[in-house]
Design an enzyme around this catalytic site. Structure first.
Site, PDB file in Angstrom:
ATOM      1  N   ASP A  11       0.872  -1.174   0.000  1.00  0.00           N
ATOM      2  CA  ASP A  11       0.000   0.000   0.000  1.00  0.00           C
ATOM      3  C   ASP A  11       0.909   1.223   0.000  1.00  0.00           C
ATOM      4  O   ASP A  11       1.625   1.481   0.982  1.00  0.00           O
ATOM      5  CB  ASP A  11      -0.899   0.013   1.244  1.00  0.00           C
ATOM      6  CG  ASP A  11      -1.936  -1.096   1.212  1.00  0.00           C
ATOM      7  OD1 ASP A  11      -2.417  -1.422   0.111  1.00  0.00           O
ATOM      8  OD2 ASP A  11      -2.270  -1.629   2.280  1.00  0.00           O
ATOM      9  N   ASP A 130     -13.578  -3.308  -1.669  1.00  0.00           N
ATOM     10  CA  ASP A 130     -13.471  -3.013  -0.243  1.00  0.00           C
ATOM     11  C   ASP A 130     -14.856  -3.184   0.366  1.00  0.00           C
ATOM     12  O   ASP A 130     -15.794  -2.461   0.015  1.00  0.00           O
ATOM     13  CB  ASP A 130     -12.981  -1.577  -0.027  1.00  0.00           C
ATOM     14  CG  ASP A 130     -11.596  -1.347  -0.620  1.00  0.00           C
ATOM     15  OD1 ASP A 130     -10.839  -2.330  -0.738  1.00  0.00           O
ATOM     16  OD2 ASP A 130     -11.276  -0.195  -0.962  1.00  0.00           O
TER      17      ASP A 130
END
Length: 251
Positions: A11, A130
């Site tokens: 990330d 998500d």
């Protein structure tokens, strides 16, 4: 049994690898280039690179760091963050990505997945979702988990697979960074809904969590994790050895 893949996730924010809990409280970890090279050399089957603030900041993905990462590794690379058009697909693939992950861009433009699959092939198009429980329902969030779309996650995934998504990354916001194990209930619902490869993301805290994942949900193709690999809590070679001991096929 399907050969299982182990996939570290980078990330990236402002050129650095970061990690948080439940998508919040991000802290600095390392250089993405150094980490990518380490994983490529130490048993990772693939690597995922997310520019995690590109969509929220309404900008394109940073390609200079991506090029450096792609040049540093010898394993398949999936890249996401700020993918909103076919031009974005082209730019990321040209920088060295093997697959392109789309999330918020597909929510804004549901036709994007079909267009990309037709141009580049289903195997190149990865849907990253998500998901968070809202009133006991699996709900899709966008913009790095910041925005509730109100959409039912299972139906959204089925629609995207129907449009050409060749792989699904299921990111559980509820278990992200908590290290209490993968969200098996959520993953089972996704596996039962589609016939494409499913990658589990969010919640891995130890080797046992991967064993449990693949034993209880043999349809899951891969386990993705970040912090336990980044901070050396789990070595990929040790993880694979333990999976083999548990009769789970790995590369």
């Amino acid at each position: 049994m399907i050969t299982k893949r182990i996939i570290p996730c980078l990330d990236v924010k402002n050129g650095r690898v970061v990690k948080g809990v439940n998508f919040e409280g991000l802290s600095d970890v390392s250089s993405p280039v150094e980490l990518a090279r380490y994983y490529s050399d130490n048993g990772a089957d693939e690597l995922v690179f997310y520019d995690i603030t590109a969509s929220a900041e309404n900008r394109s993905l940073f390609t200079d760091i991506l090029r450096q990462v792609a040049r540093s590794i010898f394993i398949p690379l999936t890249v996401g963050g700020g993918i909103n058009s076919l031009d974005d697909f082209h730019r990321v693939l040209k920088c060295g990505a093997d697959k392109v992950s789309v999330n918020s861009g597909a929510i804004k433009n549901p036709g994007l997945i079909r267009e990309a699959a037709l141009k580049y092939g289903n195997q190149c198009v990865v849907l990253s979702v998500d998901i968070k429980r809202i009133n006991n329902s699996f709900t899709v969030f966008s913009k790095g988990g910041r925005e509730n779309t109100g959409m039912d996650a299972i139906q959204w995934i089925k629609n995207c697979v129907g449009n050409g998504a060749g792989e699904i990354v299921v990111n559980s916001i509820d278990t992200d960074g908590v290290k209490t194990g993968f969200d098996l209930e959520m993953l089972e619902a996704v596996c039962n809904a589609v016939q494409v490869p499913v990658i589990a993301s969010g919640g891995a805290g130890c080797i046992k969590d991967f064993v449990t994942l693949f034993k209880k949900l043999p349809k899951v193709d891969a386990g993705l994790a970040a912090s336990i690999f980044h901070f050396g809590e789990v070595q990929i070679s040790h993880l694979k050895s333990e999976l083999i001991k548990n009769n789970i096929t790995v590369r």
